[in-house]
Design a protein around this motif. Sequence first.
Motif, short mmCIF file in Angstrom:
data_model
loop_
_atom_site.label_atom_id
_atom_site.label_comp_id
_atom_site.label_asym_id
_atom_site.label_seq_id
_atom_site.Cartn_x
_atom_site.Cartn_y
_atom_site.Cartn_z
N ASN A 67 0.83 -1.22 0.00
CA ASN A 67 0.00 0.00 0.00
C ASN A 67 0.86 1.26 0.00
OD1 ASN A 67 -2.35 -1.45 0.10
ND2 ASN A 67 -3.15 -0.41 1.90
N LEU A 70 2.29 1.72 -3.43
CA LEU A 70 1.24 2.11 -4.38
C LEU A 70 0.76 3.55 -4.14
CD1 LEU A 70 -0.96 -1.12 -4.58
CD2 LEU A 70 0.56 -0.20 -6.34
N PHE A 97 -5.83 5.83 -2.50
CA PHE A 97 -5.69 4.47 -3.04
C PHE A 97 -4.35 3.86 -2.64
CE2 PHE A 97 -4.24 1.47 -6.25
CZ PHE A 97 -5.35 0.66 -6.42
N PRO A 98 -4.37 2.63 -2.15
CA PRO A 98 -5.50 1.84 -1.66
C PRO A 98 -5.78 2.16 -0.19
CG PRO A 98 -3.53 0.49 -1.79
CD PRO A 98 -3.14 1.87 -2.23
N THR A 103 -7.03 -2.89 3.72
CA THR A 103 -5.92 -3.84 3.54
C THR A 103 -5.61 -4.54 4.84
OG1 THR A 103 -4.98 -2.56 1.73
CG2 THR A 103 -3.50 -4.08 2.85
N PHE A 143 -13.24 1.78 -5.40
CA PHE A 143 -12.09 1.14 -6.03
C PHE A 143 -10.87 1.13 -5.11
CE2 PHE A 143 -13.42 1.59 -10.79
CZ PHE A 143 -14.53 0.80 -10.53
N ASP A 144 -10.80 2.04 -4.15
CA ASP A 144 -9.73 2.01 -3.15
C ASP A 144 -9.84 0.73 -2.33
OD1 ASP A 144 -9.20 4.59 -4.06
OD2 ASP A 144 -10.11 5.55 -2.31
N GLY A 147 -9.01 -2.24 -4.56
CA GLY A 147 -7.54 -2.31 -4.66
C GLY A 147 -6.94 -2.92 -3.41
N SER A 148 -7.48 -2.59 -2.26
CA SER A 148 -7.01 -3.16 -1.00
C SER A 148 -7.25 -4.66 -0.95
CB SER A 148 -7.74 -2.51 0.18
OG SER A 148 -7.43 -1.15 0.25
#
Length: 192
Positions: A67, A70, A97-98, A103, A143-144, A147-148
Motif C-alpha cells: 500500500n 502504491l 488508493f489503496p 488492507t 475502487f480504493d 484495490g485493498s
Amino acid sequence: MNYQLFQDINNLAGHHSFLDRLMVFTSSKAFIIYALALLLMWVFGKEKIKYTVVFAVITTAIGLIINFILGHIYNEPRPFVTHKVHLLIKHAADASFPSDHSTFAFSIALAVLFRNRIIGFWMLLFAILVGISRVYVGNHYPFDVVGSFVVSVLASLFVYKFSSIFEPICRLIIAIYNKIPFVPKNDRSFSK
C-alpha cells in the motif's frame, strides 16, 4: 463509475443514525477489533493457531508495505478533497488508493481463512463491512477498497505459498512466548 458508486454508498450517511454509528464504529475501531481477535486466538489457541496469528501479522505487514508503495506511485486524492461528501470521520488528505484500513482487515481475514475456515469466514465478513464503512464515512472510493482486497489477496497468497520461509520466524516467536512464565500455553507440539 467509481464516483457514482461512492455517491450511492456515501449518500446514505446522515440519514440513519444507527447505520451512521455502526459504520463510524466499524471504520474507526477495526484495528482494535482485529488486534483483540488475534490476541484472543494467540492466548487461547493451540500452537497451530499461534502460527496462524503470526502468518496473519506477516501478511498484513506485507500488504501495508505494498500500500505504501502504491500510494506513492498513484496518489489519488481522497473523495472529500475533490468532492462534496458526507464526511463522518475526519482524515488527513493523503493518498486515497489503496485503503490501509481495508488492507489491514482483508489481509488478516484472508491469512486466517487460509488456515482456519470458520474464524477466517467471520473475519472476512467483518473485513467486507470495514471496506464498505470506509466509503460510507467518506474516506475512500469503492475502487480504493477493491484495490485493498487485491493487495490483500496477493499478500495472503504469497505468505501462504511460501509459508515454509516464514515458519522459522513463527517457531522463534512461539518459542520465546513459551519461555515467558505465567502466560497461557496450549499444545506445545506442532505437527502438520
